[in-house]
Scaffold this active site. Structure first.
Site, mmCIF file in Angstrom:
data_model
loop_
_atom_site.group_PDB
_atom_site.id
_atom_site.type_symbol
_atom_site.label_atom_id
_atom_site.label_comp_id
_atom_site.label_asym_id
_atom_site.label_seq_id
_atom_site.Cartn_x
_atom_site.Cartn_y
_atom_site.Cartn_z
ATOM 1 N N PHE A 59 0.825 -1.205 0.000
ATOM 2 C CA PHE A 59 0.000 0.000 0.000
ATOM 3 C C PHE A 59 0.863 1.261 0.000
ATOM 4 C CE2 PHE A 59 -2.527 3.335 1.993
ATOM 5 C CZ PHE A 59 -3.688 3.278 1.239
ATOM 6 N N GLU A 60 2.000 1.222 0.651
ATOM 7 C CA GLU A 60 2.870 2.390 0.770
ATOM 8 C C GLU A 60 3.751 2.639 -0.470
ATOM 9 O OE1 GLU A 60 1.295 1.205 4.502
ATOM 10 O OE2 GLU A 60 2.603 -0.004 3.236
ATOM 11 N N VAL A 80 4.135 -7.560 -2.810
ATOM 12 C CA VAL A 80 3.359 -8.800 -2.933
ATOM 13 C C VAL A 80 2.157 -8.705 -2.006
ATOM 14 C CG1 VAL A 80 4.762 -10.045 -1.213
ATOM 15 C CG2 VAL A 80 3.432 -11.331 -2.893
ATOM 16 N N VAL A 81 1.022 -9.103 -2.554
ATOM 17 C CA VAL A 81 -0.203 -9.180 -1.767
ATOM 18 C C VAL A 81 -0.749 -10.588 -1.971
ATOM 19 C CG1 VAL A 81 -2.447 -8.142 -1.288
ATOM 20 C CG2 VAL A 81 -0.637 -6.748 -2.311
ATOM 21 N N ILE A 82 -0.967 -11.281 -0.865
ATOM 22 C CA ILE A 82 -1.472 -12.652 -0.924
ATOM 23 C C ILE A 82 -2.894 -12.665 -0.372
ATOM 24 C CG2 ILE A 82 -1.142 -15.020 -0.116
ATOM 25 C CD1 ILE A 82 1.887 -14.419 -0.079
ATOM 26 N N GLY A 85 -8.648 -14.032 3.906
ATOM 27 C CA GLY A 85 -10.071 -14.259 4.092
ATOM 28 C C GLY A 85 -10.897 -12.991 4.167
ATOM 29 N N HIS A 88 -9.368 -7.179 2.185
ATOM 30 C CA HIS A 88 -8.117 -6.416 2.235
ATOM 31 C C HIS A 88 -7.321 -6.578 0.940
ATOM 32 C CE1 HIS A 88 -3.799 -5.966 3.435
ATOM 33 N NE2 HIS A 88 -4.285 -4.876 3.990
#
Length: 166
Positions: A59-60, A80-82, A85, A88
């Site tokens: 995000f930054e 990286v975004v994983i 649940g 987000h």
């Protein structure tokens, strides 16, 4: 290590360019692989003036890209975004993609997009440029940024104005 439609290699001479690499810190093993790949890619392009900046998360990346882009010939954004649940994942991926796109369009400075958006950690590791990875997205993002900077330099004069076509 390229795959899924990526060119086998992008060969470009980026000697003399100043490049900033901005890397998130979450998912250290994946990020270390992406950062190593980006640095190898820049070295392969002959770029020696490299600044590496670490930010907390994906995000930054946008605010750091916005701050640094005006002072560099190209920027490389690594994150990286994983998927988890909660929503987000969707918010961070959308924000990073639109924010980084805005930076590059607004500043006319190429930003190599090395943000992995994966369903699980295995997918991220497979794209991180590690010894057992199928892909090297850090290298790809760095070489794409340099190739774009070189192309744009050919299309503009010393003041940054478009060259007249013939």
């Amino acid at each position: 290590m390229s795959g899924h439609g990526a060119p086998d290699s992008v060969v470009v001479d980026g000697a003399g360019l100043r490049v900033a690499v901005i890397a998130a810190s979450w998912h250290q093993q994946v990020m270390d692989g992406l950062l190593d790949g980006a640095q190898r890619g820049l070295q392969d392009c002959g770029v020696t003036d490299v600044t590496v900046v670490r930010v907390p998360g994906t995000f930054e990346l946008t605010v750091a890209c916005a701050r640094l882009a005006p002072s560099y010939d190209a920027v490389v954004a690594l994150g990286v975004v994983i998927r988890g649940g909660t929503p987000h994942f969707d918010y961070v991926c959308s924000s990073a993609t639109s924010g980084i796109t805005d930076v590059t369009v607004r500043t006319s400075v190429p930003v190599g997009f090395g943000v992995l958006t994966c369903d699980d950690e295995k997918q991220a590791l497979d794209r991180a440029g590690l010894p057992d990875s199928a892909e090297d997205k850090g290298h790809e993002a760095a070489t794409a940024a340099v190739a774009t900077a070189v192309t744009l330099a050919r299309l503009t004069d010393a003041s940054g104005q478009p060259r007249e076509g013939k």
